[in-house]
Scaffold this motif. Structure first.
Motif, PDB file in Angstrom:
ATOM      1  N   THR A  70     -18.091 -27.938 -39.583  1.00 52.80           N
ATOM      2  CA  THR A  70     -18.045 -27.067 -38.405  1.00 52.80           C
ATOM      3  C   THR A  70     -19.041 -25.935 -38.568  1.00 52.80           C
ATOM      4  OG1 THR A  70     -16.640 -25.629 -37.045  1.00 52.80           O
ATOM      5  CG2 THR A  70     -16.116 -25.710 -39.375  1.00 52.80           C
ATOM      6  N   THR A  71     -19.558 -25.445 -37.423  1.00 54.52           N
ATOM      7  CA  THR A  71     -20.414 -24.263 -37.489  1.00 54.52           C
ATOM      8  C   THR A  71     -19.702 -23.101 -36.807  1.00 54.52           C
ATOM      9  OG1 THR A  71     -21.449 -24.879 -35.413  1.00 54.52           O
ATOM     10  CG2 THR A  71     -22.575 -25.586 -37.425  1.00 54.52           C
ATOM     11  N   ASN A  89     -12.352 -33.550 -25.887  1.00 57.64           N
ATOM     12  CA  ASN A  89     -12.961 -32.913 -27.048  1.00 57.64           C
ATOM     13  C   ASN A  89     -14.452 -32.673 -26.850  1.00 57.64           C
ATOM     14  OD1 ASN A  89     -12.812 -32.100 -29.782  1.00 57.64           O
ATOM     15  ND2 ASN A  89     -11.227 -33.657 -30.033  1.00 57.64           N
ATOM     16  N   THR A  94     -27.403 -31.241 -25.559  1.00 56.86           N
ATOM     17  CA  THR A  94     -26.865 -32.307 -26.391  1.00 56.86           C
ATOM     18  C   THR A  94     -26.249 -33.374 -25.504  1.00 56.86           C
ATOM     19  OG1 THR A  94     -26.275 -30.599 -27.973  1.00 56.86           O
ATOM     20  CG2 THR A  94     -25.263 -32.750 -28.310  1.00 56.86           C
ATOM     21  N   ASN A 124     -16.075 -29.013 -26.548  1.00 52.96           N
ATOM     22  CA  ASN A 124     -17.155 -28.652 -27.474  1.00 52.96           C
ATOM     23  C   ASN A 124     -18.384 -28.161 -26.724  1.00 52.96           C
ATOM     24  OD1 ASN A 124     -15.885 -29.184 -29.857  1.00 52.96           O
ATOM     25  ND2 ASN A 124     -16.868 -31.148 -30.247  1.00 52.96           N
ATOM     26  N   GLY A 155     -12.618 -32.431 -34.892  1.00 48.72           N
ATOM     27  CA  GLY A 155     -12.713 -33.014 -33.548  1.00 48.72           C
ATOM     28  C   GLY A 155     -13.607 -34.243 -33.510  1.00 48.72           C
ATOM     29  N   GLY A 192     -13.572 -22.929 -36.021  1.00 45.72           N
ATOM     30  CA  GLY A 192     -13.563 -24.398 -35.989  1.00 45.72           C
ATOM     31  C   GLY A 192     -12.841 -25.010 -37.182  1.00 45.72           C
TER      32      GLY A 192
HETATM   33  P1  ADP Z   1     -15.041 -27.845 -34.270  1.00 46.05           P
HETATM   34  O1  ADP Z   1     -15.169 -27.822 -32.790  1.00 46.05           O
HETATM   35  O2  ADP Z   1     -13.687 -27.509 -34.766  1.00 46.05           O
HETATM   36  O3  ADP Z   1     -16.120 -27.079 -34.968  1.00 46.05           O
HETATM   37  P2  ADP Z   1     -15.934 -30.559 -34.065  1.00 46.05           P
HETATM   38  O4  ADP Z   1     -15.843 -31.702 -35.018  1.00 46.05           O
HETATM   39  O5  ADP Z   1     -15.421 -30.799 -32.694  1.00 46.05           O
HETATM   40  O6  ADP Z   1     -15.203 -29.352 -34.729  1.00 46.05           O
HETATM   41  O7  ADP Z   1     -17.448 -30.130 -33.960  1.00 46.05           O
HETATM   42  C1  ADP Z   1     -18.199 -29.973 -35.135  1.00 46.05           C
HETATM   43  C2  ADP Z   1     -19.434 -29.165 -34.883  1.00 46.05           C
HETATM   44  O8  ADP Z   1     -20.339 -29.904 -34.076  1.00 46.05           O
HETATM   45  C3  ADP Z   1     -19.228 -27.887 -34.157  1.00 46.05           C
HETATM   46  O9  ADP Z   1     -18.849 -26.855 -35.027  1.00 46.05           O
HETATM   47  C4  ADP Z   1     -20.602 -27.625 -33.547  1.00 46.05           C
HETATM   48  O10 ADP Z   1     -21.452 -27.024 -34.489  1.00 46.05           O
HETATM   49  C5  ADP Z   1     -21.156 -29.016 -33.332  1.00 46.05           C
HETATM   50  N1  ADP Z   1     -21.096 -29.425 -31.932  1.00 46.05           N
HETATM   51  C6  ADP Z   1     -20.189 -30.248 -31.371  1.00 46.05           C
HETATM   52  N2  ADP Z   1     -20.463 -30.439 -30.070  1.00 46.05           N
HETATM   53  C7  ADP Z   1     -21.560 -29.713 -29.776  1.00 46.05           C
HETATM   54  C8  ADP Z   1     -22.369 -29.506 -28.600  1.00 46.05           C
HETATM   55  N3  ADP Z   1     -22.060 -30.066 -27.432  1.00 46.05           N
HETATM   56  N4  ADP Z   1     -23.454 -28.709 -28.696  1.00 46.05           N
HETATM   57  C9  ADP Z   1     -23.776 -28.122 -29.861  1.00 46.05           C
HETATM   58  N5  ADP Z   1     -23.083 -28.290 -31.012  1.00 46.05           N
HETATM   59  C10 ADP Z   1     -21.988 -29.066 -30.981  1.00 46.05           C
END
Ligand code: ADP
Length: 523
Positions: A473-474, A418, A507, A422, A482, A478
């Motif tokens: 989520t952004t 995951n 990140t 991501n 996760g 999404g």
């Molecule tokens: P999803 O992938 O369905 O959006 P997640 O819970 O996995 O759900 O992630 C939530 C949010 O966290 C993402 O929509 C994104 O904005 C942010 N995010 C997660 N991992 C990263 C990353 N490595 N770099 C930037 N933003 C991230």
């Protein structure tokens, strides 16, 4: 794995050998003619001149010339003929009853001719066996349906020997060392895999039969340096039309005592198998998604159902409280009661939510003793292709000898998958280099830290506090579950998941897990 021009191809080689045949026949005739001329000359000198030497010993040269034809019968005929001529010359010169130094000389000559004939016959037998074996291997090479590449790694071997004392992984130098290899031959099956006309010249300068990633090549080199006899792995073949074919390869290294540096690479096309595997993975992912959506659907329905009641009570008490407050004069006693009811109902709703969350959290986890290096490697394998397709350079570095952890292999793998997916998605749109580093280190607090660090856009400061919340989520596609599930999994394993981000730079997610102690490792 090489960049160099190859001198001959399988079929090319075969036809070149065909062209050799008339030349070989012409050479043979020339040698036999020379041998015959020499025989006549020696015989004349032996019989017509009064030389007091073992002239007939020179017949050895005739036998050796005849041996150049590579045929047993030529050697036998030359030896028998020259021995007969030696005897004839002796009898002609000295008669049958003469015994003395000419007799000794004649015997020496006969012995020399006999011995050289035996040696020539032995050498001819060995050469013939070698040729038969070479032709057998050549047939296997040409007729095999498995692609075979023959490369010369002598320079690589010298380089590794020189580097031996220094040690270390070859990863940093993979590209340079790859330039030291030289392709010697490629069989027709390999040519077909490359999408080449088998009759065309083999490889153009700069072409590489196999495009192994630097990581795969470095691992191959490490295996060679460790003295292992072979190495297997996955790689790709770059076809002439620019498409890539996934392949399984096995490379056999020369043994330390072998003087040549020839390696053979056996290559098998696994495109079809890969397609079937991809379809399966896709189906599995869709199923998992559907299952998760169904579970979430059920969960939200039960939350809605259970929380609805206290919510309705909050609304009713609120309205009643407002009415008591708007009275003239307001009845503060009643207002007090209404607000107390609101607080109580609010707490009840909170407890319901907490109960559901703890129910989800307490989902039983498998408790196996796990080696981090293994499940990290397995997780990497699952996403490696997806990341490589998204042009993300992946660097995996798990320190050796990390303590074991206790937990559910699949769940921990899922957390890493995951985080890596991501990161890949976060970097998908950027022009800056896309790099992903997965590392594993020991932690002073008696655990291990697995970090997944990317060079993506980072996370906005205002999003950080909500990042692990369900449904945050952004991304347009999404679901926002996760990271929530990742954190729950980390906590269910007695660990935690944290994030650190520098917007515009990248990140880093850190998964801390406690080391398995004997006490908790006991069933
Ligand atoms: P999803 O992938 O369905 O959006 P997640 O819970 O996995 O759900 O992630 C939530 C949010 O966290 C993402 O929509 C994104 O904005 C942010 N995010 C997660 N991992 C990263 C990353 N490595 N770099 C930037 N933003 C991230």
């Amino acid at each position: 794995m090489s960049e160099n021009r190859t001198p001959e191809a399988g079929p090319g080689r075969a036809s070149a050998r065909g062209a050799h045949r008339p030349r070989q026949a012409a050479n043979r005739t020339a040698f036999l003619a020379l041998a015959a001329a020499l025989t006549v000359a020696i015989f004349l000198v032996d019989t017509l001149t009064p030389l007091e030497g073992a002239v007939a010993v020179l017949y050895v040269v005739v036998v050796l010339l005849a041996a150049r034809s590579g045929r047993r019968r030529d050697i036998v005929a030359a030896a028998a003929g020259t021995m007969a001529l030696t005897l004839l010359a002796y009898v002609a010169m000295h008669g049958l009853h003469h015994v003395g130094s000419p007799t000794v000389r004649a015997f020496v000559s006969l012995a020399a001719i006999g011995i050289s004939a035996i040696l020539a016959l032995q050498s001819q037998a060995a050469t013939a066996a070698l040729l038969r074996s070479e032709s057998r291997y050549r047939r296997m090479f040409d007729a095999s349906r498995v692609g075979v590449v023959e490369e010369d790694w002598s320079r690589v071997r010298a380089e590794l020997a020189a580097r031996g004392a220094a040690g270390g992984s070859a990863l940093g130098q993979a590209e340079r060392i790859r330039g030291l290899t030289r392709t010697v031959g490629v069989n027709p099956a390999m040519l077909a895999m490359l999408g080449r006309d088998a009759a065309a010249p083999l490889l153009d300068g700069g072409a590489r039969p196999l495009v192994a990633s630097d990581r795969t090549f470095a691992e191959t080199l490490d295996a060679f340096a460790r003295g292992e006899p072979f190495y297997e792995g996955e790689s790709e073949v770059l076809r002439d039309d620019g498409t890539r074919v996934p392949v399984l390869f096995a490379i056999t290294f020369p043994r330390p005592e072998d003087s040549d540096g020839t390696v053979l690479i056996f290559v098998m096309d696994i495109a079809e198998r890969r397609q079937a595997q991809d379809a399966l993975l896709l189906a599995q992912a869709e199923l998992a998604h559907a299952a998760r959506a169904a579970t979430l659907g059920e969960l939200s329905a039960s939350i809605a159902h259970e929380v609805n009641q206290p919510l309705m009570a909050v609304v009713t008490s609120g309205e009643a409280g407002l009415r008591w407050l708007r009275r003239d004069p307001p009845d503060l006693g009643e207002v007090d009661q209404s607000i107390s009811r609101i607080v109580a109902e609010g707490r009840r709703a909170g407890q319901i939510v907490a109960r559901i969350r703890s129910f989800v959290k307490k989902a039983p986890v498998q408790r196996d003793l796990l080696d981090a290096a293994t499940f990290v490697e397995e997780a990497v394998l699952l996403v490696e292709r997806e990341l490589s397709a998204a042009q993300v350079a992946l660097d995996v570095d798990v320190a050796p000898g990390l303590p074991m952890v206790l937990g559910d292999r699949i769940q921990l793998q899922q957390v890493l998958v995951n985080l890596m997916v991501n990161a890949g998605q976060a970097m998908a749109a950027q022009d800056r280099p896309r790099r992903l580093r997965v590392s594993g280190t020991r932690d002073e607090a008696g655990g291990i830290v697995l970090s997944v660090t990317d060079t993506g856009p980072g996370i906005a400061a205002e999003d950080l506090p909500r990042l692990f919340e369900p449904f945050f989520t952004t991304r347009q596609q999404g679901m926002g579950m996760g990271l929530a599930i990742c954190r729950t999994t980390a906590e269910a394993h007695g660990g935690h998941l944290t994030v650190e981000s520098r917007p515009g730079e990248g990140t880093a997610f850190r998964l801390w897990l406690p080391a398995a102690t004997e006490e908790i490792a006991a069933p």
